[in-house]
Scaffold this active site. Sequence first.
Site, PDB file in Angstrom:
ATOM      1  N   ASP A  38       1.091  -1.135  -0.113  1.00 49.23           N
ATOM      2  CA  ASP A  38       0.301  -0.405   0.130  1.00 49.23           C
ATOM      3  C   ASP A  38       1.115   1.055   0.452  1.00 49.23           C
ATOM      4  OD1 ASP A  38      -3.345   0.528  -0.416  1.00 49.23           O
ATOM      5  OD2 ASP A  38      -2.371   1.174   1.459  1.00 49.23           O
ATOM      6  N   GLU A  52       0.507  11.084   5.213  1.00 53.67           N
ATOM      7  CA  GLU A  52      -0.017   9.129   4.945  1.00 53.67           C
ATOM      8  C   GLU A  52       1.574   8.835   4.694  1.00 53.67           C
ATOM      9  OE1 GLU A  52      -3.531   8.371   3.768  1.00 53.67           O
ATOM     10  OE2 GLU A  52      -3.350   7.056   1.913  1.00 53.67           O
ATOM     11  N   GLU A  92      -9.796  -3.638  -5.756  1.00 52.85           N
ATOM     12  CA  GLU A  92      -9.341  -3.035  -4.328  1.00 52.85           C
ATOM     13  C   GLU A  92      -9.878  -4.691  -4.021  1.00 52.85           C
ATOM     14  OE1 GLU A  92      -8.874  -0.928  -2.002  1.00 52.85           O
ATOM     15  OE2 GLU A  92      -9.138   0.950  -3.677  1.00 52.85           O
ATOM     16  N   GLU A  95     -11.424   5.675  -2.038  1.00 51.97           N
ATOM     17  CA  GLU A  95     -11.711   6.330  -0.978  1.00 51.97           C
ATOM     18  C   GLU A  95     -12.380   5.391   0.056  1.00 51.97           C
ATOM     19  OE1 GLU A  95      -8.648   7.549  -0.287  1.00 51.97           O
ATOM     20  OE2 GLU A  95      -8.211   9.467  -0.736  1.00 51.97           O
TER      21      GLU A  95
HETATM   22  C1  LIG Z   1      -5.307  -0.018  -2.390  1.00 51.18           C
HETATM   23  C2  LIG Z   1      -6.021   1.534  -1.834  1.00 51.18           C
HETATM   24  N1  LIG Z   1      -7.232   1.960  -2.002  1.00 51.18           N
HETATM   25  C3  LIG Z   1      -6.827   3.340  -1.343  1.00 51.18           C
HETATM   26  C4  LIG Z   1      -6.590   3.843  -0.350  1.00 51.18           C
HETATM   27  C5  LIG Z   1      -6.765   4.832   0.281  1.00 51.18           C
HETATM   28  N2  LIG Z   1      -6.071   5.904  -0.190  1.00 51.18           N
HETATM   29  C6  LIG Z   1      -5.595   3.028  -0.468  1.00 51.18           C
HETATM   30  N3  LIG Z   1      -4.595   3.634   0.777  1.00 51.18           N
HETATM   31  N4  LIG Z   1      -4.944   1.602  -1.316  1.00 51.18           N
END
Ligand SMILES: Cc1ncc(CN)c(N)n1
Length: 229
Positions: free
Chosen positions: A55, A96, A218, A148
């Site tokens: 991520d 982040e 996702e 999101e």
């Molecule tokens: C795979 C993924 N999808 C969404 C997000 C949210 N910004 C994230 N951090 N990573």
Amino acid sequence: MEETAKAEEKKIGMTEAWLRKHRLVYIGATRHPFILSIRDGSINIDSYKTWLAQDYLFVRACVPFLASLLVKAWKESDEDGDMEVILGGVASLEDEISWFKREANKWGISLSDVVPQKPNINYCRLLESLVSPDVEYTVAVTAAWALEVVYQESFAHCIEEGSNTPPELKETCARWGNEAFALYCQSLQKIANRRLQKASDDELKKAEVMLLSVVEHEVEFWNMARANV
Ligand SMILES: Cc1ncc(CN)c(N)n1
């Protein structure tokens, strides 16, 4: 489109109508076994570490995507407020990224050695395709909201009452499960709904396909985290 369906979408907004239409796909992402395993405390920590490392790379790829959304808002939006919302999203990415570095350090992960896995590469490729000026603002903002809101709903579920999330993962869940992030998602959703209300049938179709594509990516991303344990 049938008149009652049209009226319904006007009342609840197009994005909500799509989430209802594609409910099973959406639930598949927001109540994925990876998320449920965090919530019930049974998570294998190696899958968490895989998710974390992958991520980090994904979030870095979000920077040019959100920056391009800002450019689209500047060029195409009919409302000044859109830029502030998106600018807030861009600005929060710095924090982040720093959080990912701290969290990786905590778990002994060397982020410079992380190799992106196929589902991550595919998802980053989708983000990169959205950077193109040929992709309409309406379609891109729908994608931004979708990616999101999946995180928001997924991680909020892990800190709701009755959850048994391990204490060391609660901060992670709160990052996306908190109220301020939910408000950011609502702001993006409002923009998407406003744009979709005025969109052509062709644009509507593209935005709906984009929403489904984001949600499917996702699911693949969560699957990836669990596949490596
Ligand atoms: C795979 C993924 N999808 C969404 C997000 C949210 N910004 C994230 N951090 N990573």
